[in-house]
Motif scaffolding. Structure first.
Motif, PDB file in Angstrom:
ATOM      1  N   ALA A   1      45.262  41.675  39.607  1.00  0.00           N
ATOM      2  CA  ALA A   1      44.633  42.959  39.305  1.00  0.00           C
ATOM      3  C   ALA A   1      45.422  44.051  40.015  1.00  0.00           C
ATOM      4  O   ALA A   1      46.010  43.811  41.077  1.00  0.00           O
ATOM      5  N   PRO A   2      45.461  45.257  39.451  1.00  0.00           N
ATOM      6  CA  PRO A   2      46.136  46.350  40.163  1.00  0.00           C
ATOM      7  C   PRO A   2      45.552  46.479  41.570  1.00  0.00           C
ATOM      8  O   PRO A   2      44.352  46.306  41.772  1.00  0.00           O
TER       9      PRO A   2
ATOM     10  N   ASN B   1      40.996  36.405  35.654  1.00  0.00           N
ATOM     11  CA  ASN B   1      41.232  35.489  34.552  1.00  0.00           C
ATOM     12  C   ASN B   1      41.931  36.176  33.378  1.00  0.00           C
ATOM     13  O   ASN B   1      42.617  35.519  32.613  1.00  0.00           O
ATOM     14  N   ILE B   2      41.742  37.480  33.252  1.00  0.00           N
ATOM     15  CA  ILE B   2      42.358  38.239  32.160  1.00  0.00           C
ATOM     16  C   ILE B   2      43.165  39.389  32.740  1.00  0.00           C
ATOM     17  O   ILE B   2      42.859  39.873  33.828  1.00  0.00           O
ATOM     18  N   PRO B   3      44.208  39.842  32.036  1.00  0.00           N
ATOM     19  CA  PRO B   3      44.987  40.980  32.531  1.00  0.00           C
ATOM     20  C   PRO B   3      44.125  42.244  32.603  1.00  0.00           C
ATOM     21  O   PRO B   3      43.310  42.505  31.720  1.00  0.00           O
ATOM     22  N   MET B   4      44.287  43.014  33.664  1.00  0.00           N
ATOM     23  CA  MET B   4      43.550  44.265  33.863  1.00  0.00           C
ATOM     24  C   MET B   4      44.579  45.372  34.091  1.00  0.00           C
ATOM     25  O   MET B   4      45.262  45.367  35.106  1.00  0.00           O
TER      26      MET B   4
ATOM     27  N   ASN C   1      33.898  39.100  35.963  1.00  0.00           N
ATOM     28  CA  ASN C   1      33.020  38.154  36.653  1.00  0.00           C
ATOM     29  C   ASN C   1      33.753  36.913  37.129  1.00  0.00           C
ATOM     30  O   ASN C   1      33.148  36.010  37.678  1.00  0.00           O
ATOM     31  N   ASP C   2      35.034  36.852  36.893  1.00  0.00           N
ATOM     32  CA  ASP C   2      35.805  35.684  37.327  1.00  0.00           C
ATOM     33  C   ASP C   2      37.030  36.156  38.112  1.00  0.00           C
ATOM     34  O   ASP C   2      38.128  36.221  37.599  1.00  0.00           O
TER      35      ASP C   2
ATOM     36  N   PHE D   1      50.637  43.952  35.417  1.00  0.00           N
ATOM     37  CA  PHE D   1      49.286  43.434  35.195  1.00  0.00           C
ATOM     38  C   PHE D   1      49.221  42.318  34.160  1.00  0.00           C
ATOM     39  O   PHE D   1      48.302  41.510  34.177  1.00  0.00           O
ATOM     40  N   ASN D   2      50.199  42.244  33.260  1.00  0.00           N
ATOM     41  CA  ASN D   2      50.137  41.257  32.186  1.00  0.00           C
ATOM     42  C   ASN D   2      51.026  40.044  32.422  1.00  0.00           C
ATOM     43  O   ASN D   2      51.232  39.236  31.522  1.00  0.00           O
TER      44      ASN D   2
END
Length: 157
Positions: free
Chosen positions: A74-75, A88-91, A105-106, A121-122
């Motif tokens: 995360a940034p 869990n996902i790119p932010m 939430n993860d 981020f990706n």
């Protein structure tokens, strides 16, 4: 043969699982689940929790063990920290800095022994460290966590 493979094949991880309470009704961590995850590489953050948000058997078995998680950085909350948040996902935007954004939430805080240089981020990363549970508030940022990796390293991939 790597040390991890030797320990898995010889049952060396049995030391991390309590030796009492192996009845089917007991909430004792399951060695087989832990060994299976170790054989397949990295854990997923969602594997740490049950549906009621309590720690899973796998998380309990990982306590104090050096384990690997995959995700995205995360940034950063602020510059020049020895800490980042694995998601869990790119932010693209720091979810903790923008009041209108929903927190993922993860997430899993990752504490390193040196300053973290942010990656795009990706870019998928792999973080390896000692898994700890219990309430902890980071003195420098005020970030609160119930689970984290400490003494961690990270790399792309």
């Amino acid at each position: 043969m790597k040390r991890r493979e030797f320990l898995l094949n010889s049952g060396g991880f049995a030391a991390c699982v309590p030796a009492v309470g192996w009845a089917d009704t007991s909430p004792v961590p399951k060695l087989e689940a832990f060994q299976s995850k170790m054989k397949h590489g990295a854990f997923r953050i969602r594997d740490l929790y049950n549906r009621d948000q309590s720690f899973s058997d796998l998380a309990l078995a990982c306590e104090g063990q050096r384990v690997t998680f995959r995700g995205y950085m995360a940034p950063p909350i602020k510059e020049e920290l020895a800490f980042f948040v694995l998601t869990n996902i790119p932010m693209a935007v720091c979810p903790f800095c923008e009041p209108d954004l929903d927190w993922p939430n993860d997430i899993l805080p990752i504490y390193t022994n040196r300053i973290v240089w942010p990656l795009p981020f990706n870019v998928r990363i792999t973080a390896t460290g000692v898994f700890e549970t219990g309430a902890f508030t980071d003195e420098e940022t005020g970030f609160y966590s119930l689970a984290r990796l400490v003494d961690a390293t990270y790399r792309e991939g």
